[in-house]
Scaffold this motif. Structure first.
Motif, PDB file in Angstrom:
ATOM      1  N   GLY A 192       4.705   3.953   3.809  1.00  0.00           N
ATOM      2  CA  GLY A 192       6.034   3.731   4.352  1.00  0.00           C
ATOM      3  C   GLY A 192       6.430   4.793   5.355  1.00  0.00           C
ATOM      4  O   GLY A 192       5.887   5.904   5.370  1.00  0.00           O
ATOM      5  N   ARG A 193       7.390   4.428   6.225  1.00  0.00           N
ATOM      6  CA  ARG A 193       7.936   5.364   7.207  1.00  0.00           C
ATOM      7  C   ARG A 193       9.453   5.371   7.106  1.00  0.00           C
ATOM      8  O   ARG A 193      10.087   4.310   7.098  1.00  0.00           O
ATOM      9  N   HIS A 194      10.010   6.559   7.017  1.00  0.00           N
ATOM     10  CA  HIS A 194      11.462   6.711   7.074  1.00  0.00           C
ATOM     11  C   HIS A 194      11.860   7.859   7.983  1.00  0.00           C
ATOM     12  O   HIS A 194      12.949   7.868   8.539  1.00  0.00           O
ATOM     13  N   ARG A 195      10.994   8.871   8.175  1.00  0.00           N
ATOM     14  CA  ARG A 195      11.284   9.948   9.112  1.00  0.00           C
ATOM     15  C   ARG A 195      10.846   9.575  10.521  1.00  0.00           C
ATOM     16  O   ARG A 195      11.523   9.913  11.502  1.00  0.00           O
ATOM     17  N   SER A 196       9.698   8.918  10.642  1.00  0.00           N
ATOM     18  CA  SER A 196       9.209   8.490  11.958  1.00  0.00           C
ATOM     19  C   SER A 196       9.949   7.224  12.376  1.00  0.00           C
ATOM     20  O   SER A 196      10.054   6.271  11.587  1.00  0.00           O
ATOM     21  N   PRO A 197      10.446   7.177  13.600  1.00  0.00           N
ATOM     22  CA  PRO A 197      11.232   5.999  14.007  1.00  0.00           C
ATOM     23  C   PRO A 197      10.377   4.768  14.316  1.00  0.00           C
ATOM     24  O   PRO A 197      10.892   3.650  14.285  1.00  0.00           O
ATOM     25  N   GLU A 198       9.071   4.951  14.597  1.00  0.00           N
ATOM     26  CA  GLU A 198       8.255   3.812  14.990  1.00  0.00           C
ATOM     27  C   GLU A 198       7.861   2.985  13.770  1.00  0.00           C
ATOM     28  O   GLU A 198       7.568   3.515  12.699  1.00  0.00           O
ATOM     29  N   ALA A 213       1.649   7.962   7.760  1.00  0.00           N
ATOM     30  CA  ALA A 213       2.873   7.484   7.113  1.00  0.00           C
ATOM     31  C   ALA A 213       3.672   8.671   6.626  1.00  0.00           C
ATOM     32  O   ALA A 213       3.158   9.803   6.541  1.00  0.00           O
ATOM     33  N   ASP A 214       4.949   8.392   6.297  1.00  0.00           N
ATOM     34  CA  ASP A 214       5.808   9.431   5.740  1.00  0.00           C
ATOM     35  C   ASP A 214       5.656   9.540   4.227  1.00  0.00           C
ATOM     36  O   ASP A 214       5.979  10.577   3.651  1.00  0.00           O
ATOM     37  N   PHE A 215       5.204   8.488   3.589  1.00  0.00           N
ATOM     38  CA  PHE A 215       4.881   8.570   2.167  1.00  0.00           C
ATOM     39  C   PHE A 215       3.810   7.534   1.863  1.00  0.00           C
ATOM     40  O   PHE A 215       3.643   6.539   2.574  1.00  0.00           O
ATOM     41  N   ALA A 216       3.058   7.799   0.803  1.00  0.00           N
ATOM     42  CA  ALA A 216       1.986   6.894   0.368  1.00  0.00           C
ATOM     43  C   ALA A 216       1.939   6.896  -1.153  1.00  0.00           C
ATOM     44  O   ALA A 216       2.126   7.931  -1.793  1.00  0.00           O
ATOM     45  N   VAL A 217       1.700   5.726  -1.708  1.00  0.00           N
ATOM     46  CA  VAL A 217       1.592   5.544  -3.155  1.00  0.00           C
ATOM     47  C   VAL A 217       0.308   4.766  -3.423  1.00  0.00           C
ATOM     48  O   VAL A 217       0.027   3.768  -2.746  1.00  0.00           O
ATOM     49  N   VAL A 218      -0.483   5.210  -4.387  1.00  0.00           N
ATOM     50  CA  VAL A 218      -1.720   4.531  -4.771  1.00  0.00           C
ATOM     51  C   VAL A 218      -1.613   4.138  -6.239  1.00  0.00           C
ATOM     52  O   VAL A 218      -1.447   5.008  -7.104  1.00  0.00           O
ATOM     53  N   ASP A 219      -1.663   2.846  -6.502  1.00  0.00           N
ATOM     54  CA  ASP A 219      -1.622   2.306  -7.864  1.00  0.00           C
ATOM     55  C   ASP A 219      -2.938   1.592  -8.138  1.00  0.00           C
ATOM     56  O   ASP A 219      -3.395   0.786  -7.320  1.00  0.00           O
ATOM     57  N   LEU A 220      -3.534   1.855  -9.293  1.00  0.00           N
ATOM     58  CA  LEU A 220      -4.842   1.291  -9.630  1.00  0.00           C
ATOM     59  C   LEU A 220      -4.761   0.388 -10.844  1.00  0.00           C
ATOM     60  O   LEU A 220      -3.931   0.602 -11.742  1.00  0.00           O
ATOM     61  N   LEU A 221      -5.633  -0.615 -10.853  1.00  0.00           N
ATOM     62  CA  LEU A 221      -5.828  -1.432 -12.047  1.00  0.00           C
ATOM     63  C   LEU A 221      -6.551  -0.600 -13.089  1.00  0.00           C
ATOM     64  O   LEU A 221      -7.484   0.152 -12.769  1.00  0.00           O
ATOM     65  N   ASP A 222      -6.128  -0.722 -14.342  1.00  0.00           N
ATOM     66  CA  ASP A 222      -6.800   0.034 -15.391  1.00  0.00           C
ATOM     67  C   ASP A 222      -8.248  -0.379 -15.541  1.00  0.00           C
ATOM     68  O   ASP A 222      -9.114   0.421 -15.826  1.00  0.00           O
ATOM     69  N   LEU A 274       6.932  -0.837   6.134  1.00  0.00           N
ATOM     70  CA  LEU A 274       6.032  -0.753   4.983  1.00  0.00           C
ATOM     71  C   LEU A 274       4.681  -1.382   5.330  1.00  0.00           C
ATOM     72  O   LEU A 274       4.605  -2.327   6.116  1.00  0.00           O
ATOM     73  N   MET A 275       3.628  -0.861   4.696  1.00  0.00           N
ATOM     74  CA  MET A 275       2.316  -1.502   4.688  1.00  0.00           C
ATOM     75  C   MET A 275       1.837  -1.565   3.242  1.00  0.00           C
ATOM     76  O   MET A 275       1.947  -0.573   2.500  1.00  0.00           O
ATOM     77  N   VAL A 276       1.324  -2.731   2.831  1.00  0.00           N
ATOM     78  CA  VAL A 276       0.738  -2.922   1.508  1.00  0.00           C
ATOM     79  C   VAL A 276      -0.715  -3.306   1.717  1.00  0.00           C
ATOM     80  O   VAL A 276      -1.015  -4.322   2.353  1.00  0.00           O
ATOM     81  N   VAL A 277      -1.640  -2.488   1.222  1.00  0.00           N
ATOM     82  CA  VAL A 277      -3.073  -2.659   1.494  1.00  0.00           C
ATOM     83  C   VAL A 277      -3.828  -2.642   0.169  1.00  0.00           C
ATOM     84  O   VAL A 277      -3.643  -1.723  -0.642  1.00  0.00           O
ATOM     85  N   PRO A 278      -4.702  -3.626  -0.084  1.00  0.00           N
ATOM     86  CA  PRO A 278      -5.512  -3.590  -1.308  1.00  0.00           C
ATOM     87  C   PRO A 278      -6.583  -2.506  -1.233  1.00  0.00           C
ATOM     88  O   PRO A 278      -7.197  -2.305  -0.186  1.00  0.00           O
ATOM     89  N   VAL A 279      -6.765  -1.812  -2.325  1.00  0.00           N
ATOM     90  CA  VAL A 279      -7.854  -0.837  -2.429  1.00  0.00           C
ATOM     91  C   VAL A 279      -9.063  -1.626  -2.902  1.00  0.00           C
ATOM     92  O   VAL A 279      -9.202  -1.931  -4.082  1.00  0.00           O
TER      93      VAL A 279
END
Length: 669
Positions: A260-266, A143-152, A242-247
């Motif tokens: 997410g992808r914004h630089r890669s066209p696919e 991906a062009d960016f990745a974000v990881v959010d966790l439950l406290d 976008l992809m949303v995946v549970p950890v």
């Protein structure tokens, strides 16, 4: 491949790089990459190399240098920038490697990628580091960016939906990675919190427990962007997929990851979603384990603090014990054992197993062990003790239900216990059990068998009686008490496990310690799935010469006779210094038995190590009580005097009456 010096000027290039850039190595030597291939990707690669020189950390680019004659948008293959260091760790050059896999099938690319970067996730027990490793592994190769959010607070399936409310779900931003250095896709700073609306793709992902792909033009994402500035920012930077995946690890969800992808066209494909799920599963296992470790250490410390730290020194038996915690995901359980010295040189051996696992089971175990010690101090018979313990478990289960406790523990309902009392004078052992496996016995002649103890119901059911069993054990017999985890093996049935245990305890052993080691070696081929408590005792018999008993009459004149008999025996034993205190104790106890008790009356003296035990028995069930005598009272001070002179005293009841006993120390007398 090409090598650039710390001044970012080319030093070496292989034949493949010469073909890509269209120049020979000698023509490019000394030039910077933007001078060789004036392209935007070359400028980005130049910045990445400078960052590698300054930080000493590898950098990754989604696109690297491409042939100068390539038509259309200039996006070369994924590129890595690796600092080359000398023996002292100083960066001396940067290696640029462009991996061209245009001819490799996508499935093989994903397999290779999973193998390459999967080992980089979960390398430490640090939660934030593991989350960042997940983001770093995905960008830029997936991906062009990745974000990881966790439950406290990580929860199970039942807990995640409860975290969702009308106001949305609150997560902690733990890791961010982007091909753009400024990471503009994330509004929240690392370590801060972000709130996702209840109907957002993130909330739905957490509720359903599975990942999903979206185009930013989908109605769900458009609605999310209208409600959430974070989603609006993701669309503003040009994200199209976008992809949303549970950890998620096993049945526990610890957070969510966005790709997410914004630089890669696919756009993301189903194969990309599968790869992202593999990445997040590896990260979830590390995060869940890191969060479990402190809790498991706390539970283990709690349980070990509730178990006996040292076994008491007593003359009745020689003791050895072992405790092994479970190795499964269930966590520490509530198995326990205890050795309790009783009056008359006797000893109580206890083994129990609280249903359930975790802190609640350990706490219940501690309460039950304390209750057993308290009831043992009253010298209750084994069946009566288990009846009182059964009442306690019922009250605990009622309290647990009233406070909304977990059903899996139910306050200890289903707990098992085995309680045995051994008397070294008579060599008789009295036992009762509540749903617990019977103990094994090894006699000195090598016979091995299970004691036939009536199987009472587990504790907490109520209304059902417990029965006692009494047997005489030859001196030197081995008595093995254990919890069912010892026989619960995944690779054999119960009969084979019993045969192995019998064979292990039957082998001659110099000490109970070596017997414990042999039993565990024979039965454990892996870390146990349930807790194991093992208690092995070798019985001793008290020398008949250390015991003296006399029958008395109801004649008050027998008090003087009892004093004389006790004095003569103490002189025979060589304890003349203890005569004065013993005479006072004998006078008071025998006088009370003659005045308030019934025939038969017996006086018994027991010499055990450095302790002298004085016992007076009669057939009356009336129990004396120590009280404060008033100034002009002629009686009422005898038991107070006994309590002051003796180390401890008490009363124990039998089927035909009671025994008043007092112990005094012979050390320093």
């Amino acid at each position: 491949m090409a090598v650039f010096g710390t001044d970012l000027r080319l030093v070496r290039a292989n034949a493949a790089m010469e073909r890509v850039l269209g120049f020979t190595e000698s023509e490019m030597r000394g030039l910077r990459l933007p001078d060789i291939a004036p392209q935007p990707v070359s400028e980005e690669a130049d910045r990445g190399m400078r960052l590698a020189v300054e930080t000493g950390e590898p950098q990754h680019l989604q696109a690297g240098p491409c042939p100068v004659t390539a038509p259309g948008p200039q996006h070369g293959p994924p590129t890595s920038l690796t600092p080359l260091k000398d023996a002292d760790g100083r960066v001396r050059a940067v290696c640029l490697a462009a991996h061209h896999r245009a001819q490799e099938p996508p499935a093989r690319q994903h397999t290779r990628l999973l193998k390459d970067v999967g080992a980089r996730i979960g390398t430490t027990p640090d939660v934030a580091r593991t989350a960042q490793e997940l983001a770093d592994a995905a960008v830029p190769r997936l991906a062009d960016f990745a974000v990881v959010d966790l439950l406290d607070v990580p929860g199970s399936d039942d807990e995640v939906p409860s975290a969702l409310s009308a106001g949305g779900v609150t997560l902690r931003r733990t890791a961010v990675q982007s091909v753009l250095g400024e990471r503009p896709e994330s509004l929240a700073a690392t370590g801060g919190t972000t709130v996702y609306p209840a109907r957002s793709p993130v909330a739905e992902c957490l509720a359903r427990g599975r990942g999903a792909r979206y185009a930013t033009t989908d109605s769900a994402v458009v609605r999310w962007a209208d409600e959430d500035p974070q989603a609006a920012r993701i669309r503003e930077v040009g994200t199209h997929s976008l992809m949303v995946v549970p950890v998620r690890s096993w049945d526990t969800t610890v957070g969510v990851a966005l790709f997410g992808r914004h630089r890669s066209p696919e756009a993301f494909t189903p194969e990309d979603l599968w790869l992202a799920e593999q990445f997040t599963a590896r990260a979830a296992a590390g995060i869940h384990g890191a969060r479990r470790q402190p809790r498991e250490r706390t539970t283990m410390a709690l349980q070990r603090s509730l178990l006996p730290q040292t076994l008491p020194d007593q003359a009745a038996v020689e003791i050895a014990s072992r405790y092994l915690p479970a190795g499964g995901r269930a966590g520490v359980g509530g198995d326990w054992f205890d050795v309790i010295p009783l009056s008359g040189a006797r000893v109580a051996l206890v083994v129990g197993d609280v249903v359930g696992h975790g802190i609640r089971a350990s706490a219940t175990m501690g309460r039950l062990r304390t209750a057993v010690r308290t009831l043992a101090d009253v010298d209750l018979p084994p069946d009566e003790l288990l009846t009182h313990l059964d009442d306690l478990v019922i009250r605990l289960s009622t309290d647990t239900a009233a406070t909304g406790g977990a059903d899996e523990t139910a306050g200890g309902i289903g707990t098992t216990c085995l309680y045995a009392v051994y008397d070294p004078v008579s060599r008789r052992c009295t036992l009762a059990r509540a749903g617990h496996p019977p103990p094994a016995v090894v006699t000195p002649d090598g016979a091995v068998y299970l004691l036939d103890v009536p199987a009472g119901p587990p504790l907490g059911l109520g209304g059902l009686p417990f029965e006692t069993s009494e047997t005489e054990l030859p001196e030197g017999s081995l008595l093995a008490l254990y919890t069912d985890g010892l026989l619960d093996a995944r690779d054999r049935d119960i009969d084979e496990a019993l045969d192995r245990m019998f064979a292990a305890v039957a082998r001659p052993a110099q000490t109970p310690e070596s017997a414990c080691d042999r039993v565990l070696t024979a039965l454990l081929t892996h870390r146990p799935d349930d807790d194991i408590a093992l208690l092995i005792a070798r019985t001793r018999a008290l020398d008949p010469g250390r015991v003296a008993a006399w029958d008395l009459t109801c004649d008050p004149a027998d008090v003087a006779r009892a004093r004389r008999l006790a004095t003569d025996r103490l002189e025979d034993w060589g304890f003349e210094d203890a005569v004065f205190v013993t005479e006072l104790v004998v006078s008071e106890l025998v006088t009370n038995a003659i005045r308030y008790g019934r025939l038969p009356i017996q006086l018994r003296l027991i010499h055990e190590n450095n302790t002298l035990i004085c016992e007076v028995s009669d057939s009356s069930s009336t129990t004396p009580h120590m009280r404060r005598a008033r100034i002009f009272d002629e009686g009422g001070r005898g038991l107070l005097l006994v309590a002051q002179l003796a180390r401890r005293w008490g009363t124990r009841h039998s089927l035909v009456g009671k025994t008043i006993w007092a112990e005094q120390s012979l050390t320093g007398s």
